[in-house]
Motif scaffolding. Structure first.
Motif: not given
Length: 241
Positions: A25, A28, A32, A192, A195-196, A199
């Motif tokens: 994790a 990512f 990202t 993206s 998404v960061s 995460f």
């Protein structure tokens, strides 16, 4: 110090398995965010000069999101509508939040690798020690808190970045008036970056959940050796009168 002996059994336990998830994790999280490159475009025309064709003016931005250093570029370097577009930049500097988030994620990535090496290679050393599990527990609590802080700060910065690179840039450009007509064109998708943030909060949940399993390895949860020995062969009960 005991020698290195590979033992994969901790991976079958929550302590080791969750650490692998934290390691993945964290990759990512910083990938990202740190690898993002984007641009925002506006369309410009000069009706006062008889030019009605729209020309595309572009500003490129990316990590660490110092938008105040991202200047606009005209096609082929031409001053469209006799405006020096290089002098115009985006608004805002969000590098502190972005760099804090990415740097912390990288440190977590390295810590997870070191901890997995300890779990898998020096299992007995870790579980026979009182200091190592306690240090691991303290770091886990601190990491959980820092994931919350860094992700919240980055989420707020991301919201401001979307505003600064969206339709509002027309209002910030002084050259966009009745002489020069400006229209917002487009901006690179920031999926993206969303998404960061996801995460980041996922990492916080993983570290908060893992705190319990690390706590179970500490002396705060496990009975001490002294208490155990007393329980097995303690002093005999007092004899009756």
């Amino acid at each position: 110090m005991s020698s290195f002996q590979l033992n994969l059994n901790p991976l079958k336990e929550p302590l080791g398995f969750i650490k692998v998830l934290e390691w993945i994790a964290s990759i990512f999280a910083f990938a990202t965010c740190g690898g993002f490159k984007g641009r925002t475009e506006i369309q410009v025309s000069c009706p006062s000069k008889g030019v009605h064709d729209n020309k595309t003016i572009t500003a490129t931005f990316g990590y660490p999101f110092r938008l105040n250093q991202a200047s606009f570029q005209a096609p082929s370097g031409v001053n469209v509508c006799e405006v020096e577009w290089k002098r115009h930049v985006l608004i805002g500097d969000y590098s502190s939040s972005a760099q804090f988030y990415v740097t912390f994620a990288v440190f977590v990535f390295l810590y997870c690798m070191a901890t997995l090496l300890l779990y898998l290679g020096y299992t007995n050393l870790y579980r026979d020690s009182r200091k190592l599990p306690m240090a691991d527990f303290v770091v886990t609590l601190i990491a959980t808190f820092l994931w919350l802080v860094s992700t919240s700060a980055w989420a707020k910065a991301l919201t401001d970045i979307k505003i600064a690179t969206g339709h509002n840039i027309i209002q910030e450009l002084g050259s966009c008036n009745q002489i020069v007509l400006c229209y917002f064109g487009s901006v690179t998708s920031m999926g993206s970056l969303n998404v960061s943030v996801i995460f980041g909060f996922l990492n916080m949940i993983l570290w908060a959940g893992n705190a319990w399993f690390v706590y179970k390895e500490t002396s705060l949860h496990s009975p001490s050796t002294t208490s155990a020995s007393r329980g097995q062969g303690g002093s005999p009960p007092p004899s009756g009168m």
